[in-house]
Design a protein around this motif. Structure first.
Motif, PDB file in Angstrom:
ATOM      1  N   ASN A 159       0.810  -1.213   0.000  1.00  0.00           N
ATOM      2  CA  ASN A 159       0.000   0.000   0.000  1.00  0.00           C
ATOM      3  C   ASN A 159       0.844   1.264   0.000  1.00  0.00           C
ATOM      4  OD1 ASN A 159      -2.454  -1.431   0.110  1.00  0.00           O
ATOM      5  ND2 ASN A 159      -2.221  -1.732   2.318  1.00  0.00           N
ATOM      6  N   THR A 160       2.066   1.159  -0.420  1.00  0.00           N
ATOM      7  CA  THR A 160       2.953   2.314  -0.425  1.00  0.00           C
ATOM      8  C   THR A 160       3.393   2.653  -1.845  1.00  0.00           C
ATOM      9  OG1 THR A 160       4.904   0.915  -0.125  1.00  0.00           O
ATOM     10  CG2 THR A 160       3.833   1.758   1.870  1.00  0.00           C
ATOM     11  N   THR A 161       3.827   3.898  -2.009  1.00  0.00           N
ATOM     12  CA  THR A 161       4.373   4.342  -3.290  1.00  0.00           C
ATOM     13  C   THR A 161       5.702   5.053  -3.033  1.00  0.00           C
ATOM     14  OG1 THR A 161       3.087   6.394  -3.127  1.00  0.00           O
ATOM     15  CG2 THR A 161       2.163   4.612  -4.474  1.00  0.00           C
ATOM     16  N   SER A 162       6.608   4.955  -3.990  1.00  0.00           N
ATOM     17  CA  SER A 162       7.914   5.586  -3.831  1.00  0.00           C
ATOM     18  C   SER A 162       7.797   7.090  -4.010  1.00  0.00           C
ATOM     19  CB  SER A 162       8.903   5.018  -4.849  1.00  0.00           C
ATOM     20  OG  SER A 162       8.529   5.404  -6.163  1.00  0.00           O
ATOM     21  N   ALA A 163       8.760   7.794  -3.459  1.00  0.00           N
ATOM     22  CA  ALA A 163       8.796   9.256  -3.612  1.00  0.00           C
ATOM     23  C   ALA A 163       8.928   9.643  -5.084  1.00  0.00           C
ATOM     24  CB  ALA A 163       9.961   9.831  -2.808  1.00  0.00           C
ATOM     25  N   ALA A 164       9.676   8.828  -5.856  1.00  0.00           N
ATOM     26  CA  ALA A 164       9.844   9.111  -7.286  1.00  0.00           C
ATOM     27  C   ALA A 164       8.524   8.978  -8.033  1.00  0.00           C
ATOM     28  CB  ALA A 164      10.890   8.170  -7.879  1.00  0.00           C
ATOM     29  N   THR A 165       7.725   7.957  -7.670  1.00  0.00           N
ATOM     30  CA  THR A 165       6.424   7.771  -8.310  1.00  0.00           C
ATOM     31  C   THR A 165       5.490   8.920  -7.986  1.00  0.00           C
ATOM     32  OG1 THR A 165       6.672   5.368  -8.228  1.00  0.00           O
ATOM     33  CG2 THR A 165       4.453   6.229  -8.532  1.00  0.00           C
ATOM     34  N   GLU A 166       5.486   9.359  -6.727  1.00  0.00           N
ATOM     35  CA  GLU A 166       4.604  10.460  -6.340  1.00  0.00           C
ATOM     36  C   GLU A 166       5.026  11.777  -6.981  1.00  0.00           C
ATOM     37  OE1 GLU A 166       3.723  10.809  -2.213  1.00  0.00           O
ATOM     38  OE2 GLU A 166       2.603   8.908  -2.188  1.00  0.00           O
ATOM     39  N   PHE A 167       6.330  11.983  -7.135  1.00  0.00           N
ATOM     40  CA  PHE A 167       6.784  13.194  -7.831  1.00  0.00           C
ATOM     41  C   PHE A 167       6.305  13.177  -9.280  1.00  0.00           C
ATOM     42  CE2 PHE A 167       9.895  15.451 -10.469  1.00  0.00           C
ATOM     43  CZ  PHE A 167       9.875  16.700  -9.873  1.00  0.00           C
ATOM     44  N   TRP A 168       6.412  12.024  -9.928  1.00  0.00           N
ATOM     45  CA  TRP A 168       6.013  11.884 -11.330  1.00  0.00           C
ATOM     46  C   TRP A 168       4.506  12.061 -11.498  1.00  0.00           C
ATOM     47  CZ3 TRP A 168       6.780  12.028 -16.276  1.00  0.00           C
ATOM     48  CH2 TRP A 168       6.062  11.241 -17.175  1.00  0.00           C
ATOM     49  N   GLU A 169       3.731  11.371 -10.696  1.00  0.00           N
ATOM     50  CA  GLU A 169       2.276  11.366 -10.892  1.00  0.00           C
ATOM     51  C   GLU A 169       1.588  12.592 -10.293  1.00  0.00           C
ATOM     52  OE1 GLU A 169       0.824   7.678  -9.356  1.00  0.00           O
ATOM     53  OE2 GLU A 169       1.642   6.485 -11.022  1.00  0.00           O
ATOM     54  N   ARG A 170       2.082  13.071  -9.147  1.00  0.00           N
ATOM     55  CA  ARG A 170       1.375  14.132  -8.439  1.00  0.00           C
ATOM     56  C   ARG A 170       1.976  15.524  -8.675  1.00  0.00           C
ATOM     57  NH1 ARG A 170      -2.013  12.283  -4.481  1.00  0.00           N
ATOM     58  NH2 ARG A 170      -1.717  14.202  -3.259  1.00  0.00           N
ATOM     59  N   ARG A 171       3.297  15.614  -8.831  1.00  0.00           N
ATOM     60  CA  ARG A 171       3.928  16.923  -9.039  1.00  0.00           C
ATOM     61  C   ARG A 171       4.082  17.265 -10.509  1.00  0.00           C
ATOM     62  NH1 ARG A 171       4.875  21.150 -10.026  1.00  0.00           N
ATOM     63  NH2 ARG A 171       6.401  22.648  -9.216  1.00  0.00           N
ATOM     64  N   VAL A 172       4.592  16.323 -11.293  1.00  0.00           N
ATOM     65  CA  VAL A 172       4.834  16.611 -12.709  1.00  0.00           C
ATOM     66  C   VAL A 172       3.532  16.577 -13.501  1.00  0.00           C
ATOM     67  CG1 VAL A 172       6.089  15.925 -14.787  1.00  0.00           C
ATOM     68  CG2 VAL A 172       7.147  15.630 -12.543  1.00  0.00           C
ATOM     69  N   LEU A 173       2.835  15.448 -13.435  1.00  0.00           N
ATOM     70  CA  LEU A 173       1.643  15.256 -14.253  1.00  0.00           C
ATOM     71  C   LEU A 173       0.373  15.797 -13.599  1.00  0.00           C
ATOM     72  CD1 LEU A 173       2.269  11.593 -15.474  1.00  0.00           C
ATOM     73  CD2 LEU A 173       2.871  13.721 -16.633  1.00  0.00           C
ATOM     74  N   GLY A 174       0.295  15.708 -12.273  1.00  0.00           N
ATOM     75  CA  GLY A 174      -0.962  16.046 -11.602  1.00  0.00           C
ATOM     76  C   GLY A 174      -2.093  15.164 -12.117  1.00  0.00           C
ATOM     77  N   MET A 175      -1.812  13.858 -12.214  1.00  0.00           N
ATOM     78  CA  MET A 175      -2.710  12.926 -12.900  1.00  0.00           C
ATOM     79  C   MET A 175      -4.139  12.970 -12.371  1.00  0.00           C
ATOM     80  SD  MET A 175      -0.523   9.445 -13.573  1.00  0.00           S
ATOM     81  CE  MET A 175      -1.957   8.597 -14.256  1.00  0.00           C
ATOM     82  N   SER A 176      -5.081  13.066 -13.312  1.00  0.00           N
ATOM     83  CA  SER A 176      -6.496  13.003 -12.959  1.00  0.00           C
ATOM     84  C   SER A 176      -6.936  11.544 -12.919  1.00  0.00           C
ATOM     85  CB  SER A 176      -7.320  13.785 -13.979  1.00  0.00           C
ATOM     86  OG  SER A 176      -7.242  13.161 -15.255  1.00  0.00           O
TER      87      SER A 176
END
Length: 554
Positions: free
Chosen positions: A170-187
């Motif tokens: 149930n965890t995500t890496s900091a790199a994944t969160e930067f990519w999905e939440r900071r760079v892309l802001g994925m909807s």
């Protein structure tokens, strides 16, 4: 007298080639051509596709079909397309009217595939965004102390600790969160485009401005293992998409394209091998640090370039240095490929309307219109749902289905209708070397059969696109994807059917006209012209003898 006529004909033809080169432009030197082609074929496929496919399909076992298909498909098609461009001195649309007008739909199919290829500028945008963040004292994808991180985030220090490798479901890496939440802001999906990410929009603008400034003056400034290997050859060699035809068309008529193709293909495959060693050395280092298998960290596409690799460089000594080097390399790879893609489209359209678009001022305006229009269209790709559109274009717009279909059509048009022997004569006339009969075997039989088989197997094993193995697109999105695929594939039969309807004469006459070069006399090789002159001379002598006999009888 005959030798004088031949000499005058050669001089006339040389002047015509010089005038054409002056109007259209040619490479300033052989080195320039080699560097541009090398920069185009050595691209993203070598870095993020080949290593992953090699690992996924058995490692060393994958190299067997890859090497074999490089020999029987890659090199023959590379030579075929380059020689066609060099001989016709035309883009990937107009070249067909000079060889086989019935097959000009292949050129329009290339055109549609190229337009979808423009979307790969987004990789350059992401790399530029990462590059800016790489100069920070603390890399933002290495820790969970940022505003965009969630409670389930795992930073590098947590990853490296020995007590956390047991349960990370149930965890995500900091790199994944930067990519999905900071760079892309994925909807949540393609249905939720959301707002434009202004930072990415600025990077997109910078990339298109750089593209415009670079080209505004033109060139003068198991079974599945085999399928994957075949698709990688077509993808990394830039085959069946018109690029090599356009780049070859700027060569001098007597450039030795036969020798060039061997060295460029060797360079491309050699780079793939080196990239494979480098990428998996880094991924192996990361897996060892995390205490997991390489399979856990090995990804393809954006996941490898923007999640796995940044995370790996953050674990190294002097992480900022390695991160800057990686993203600079990624930008340089995408810049070369994107510039060539845009230039190929501009060249081919300009060749269709030379009087309108070849004038210097009009050409610059045309390039500006193209770059500005696609910048505005690509703003949809930098929205919060833009990644879903990008993946849809990547999966359907220029998929292996299109490459396989175009390979079959191209080989049928050139190898069978125009004639492999005529292609051989052309190459000998341009380079002074007659290719091996092996190439004729490949063009006429091996490439069409392998491509057709791969095309059928792909359709049989077709699976809908999914994102991260959980997001399923709505039905209208899949319909849109198949529309993109068919928009290039259907160009070939639709063009052929349209020309058959518009051409005058019986069915057999129309077919004969459309299978013959539009300007056959202007495109004859020196040897063909000499042979034809000899035949005319013989006919004239026979006619003279016959006339003398008749007059003596009378």
């Amino acid at each position: 007298m005959k030798s004088l006529d031949v000499s005058m004909d050669r001089q006339r033809r040389r002047r015509e080639n010089q005038r054409s080169a002056a109007d259209r432009g040619q490479w300033a030197s052989k080195t320039e051509y080699i560097l541009v082609v090398a920069g185009n074929v050595v691209g993203l496929g070598n870095v993020w596709r080949f290593p992953y496919l090699c690992y996924k399909n058995g490692g060393g076992a994958f190299l067997v079909p890859y090497g074999l298909l490089a020999v029987v498909c890659g090199i023959p098609l590379f030579l075929l397309e380059t020689s066609v461009g060099q001989f016709t001195q035309g883009g990937f649309i107009t070249c067909w009217s000079k060889l086989c007008p019935l097959a000009q739909g292949i050129g329009y199919g290339y055109f549609m595939m190229k337009l979808y290829d423009f979307s790969y500028i987004l990789v350059q945008v992401w790399a530029l965004f990462y590059l800016v963040f790489s100069f920070r004292s603390q890399l933002p994808w290495a820790s969970c102390d940022n505003t965009w991180n969630t409670a389930n985030c795992l930073g590098l220090q947590t990853f490296n600790s020995s007590n956390v490798t047991a349960n990370q479901t149930n965890t995500t890496s900091a790199a994944t969160e930067f990519w999905e939440r900071r760079v892309l802001g994925m909807s949540g999906g393609i249905e939720e485009l959301g707002s434009v990410r202004w930072e990415l929009a600025l990077c997109l603008l910078a990339c298109w401005v750089m593209c415009y400034l670079s080209i505004w003056k033109g060139v003068r400034s198991s079974g599945k293992v085999w399928l994957e290997a075949g698709s990688q050859i077509f993808f990394s060699y830039s085959l069946t998409i018109g690029t090599l035809i356009v780049l070859g068309s700027y060569n001098n008529y007597n450039n030795n394209c036969y020798k060039d193709c061997f060295w460029l293909c060797l360079l491309n495959s050699g780079t793939s091998f080196v990239a494979g060693f480098v990428v998996f050395s880094v991924l192996g280092f990361m897996a060892q640090k995390q205490g997991v298998s390489v399979e856990t960290v090995a990804e393809s596409g954006p996941g490898l370039a923007f999640i796995a690799y940044p995370q790996a460089t953050a674990m190294m000594p002097f992480p900022q240095f390695w991160t800057v080097c990686f993203f600079l390399m990624l930008i340089l790879l995408t810049v070369d490929t994107h510039f060539v893609t845009v230039e190929c489209v501009i060249t081919s359209v300009s060749d269709l309307f030379p009087k309108l678009l070849r004038a210097p001022v009009k050409h610059k305006i045309f390039v500006l219109v193209i770059c500005s229009s696609f910048f505005l269209m690509h703003l949809t790709l930098v929205t919060e749902g833009g990644i879903y559109i990008f993946q849809l274009i990547d999966y359907y717009g220029c998929t292996r289905t299109c490459h396989y279909f175009m390979a079959v059509c191209q080989c049928m048009a050139l190898g069978w209708i125009y004639g492999a022997d005529r292609i051989f004569n052309i190459i000998k006339d341009m380079t002074g070397q007659r290719p091996s009969v092996f190439f004729k075997l490949c063009w006429n039989y091996i490439v069409p059969l392998l491509s057709l088989s791969s095309f059928i197997l792909y359709l049989v094993d077709y699976q809908h696109l999914r994102i991260n193995d959980w997001y399923v697109y709505p039905d209208w999105a899949y319909a849109l994807g198949w529309t993109m695929t068919l928009s290039s594939v259907l160009m070939v039969p639709l063009w052929a059917a349209g020309q058959m309807c518009l051409t005058a004469g019986t069915f057999r006459q129309r077919l004969s006209i459309l299978c013959r070069p539009a300007d056959d006399a202007a495109l004859q090789t020196e040897s063909e012209k000499l042979k034809e002159e000899e035949e005319v001379t013989v006919e004239l002598r026979v006619s003279a003898v016959t006339a003398n006999l008749q007059s003596s009888i009378n």
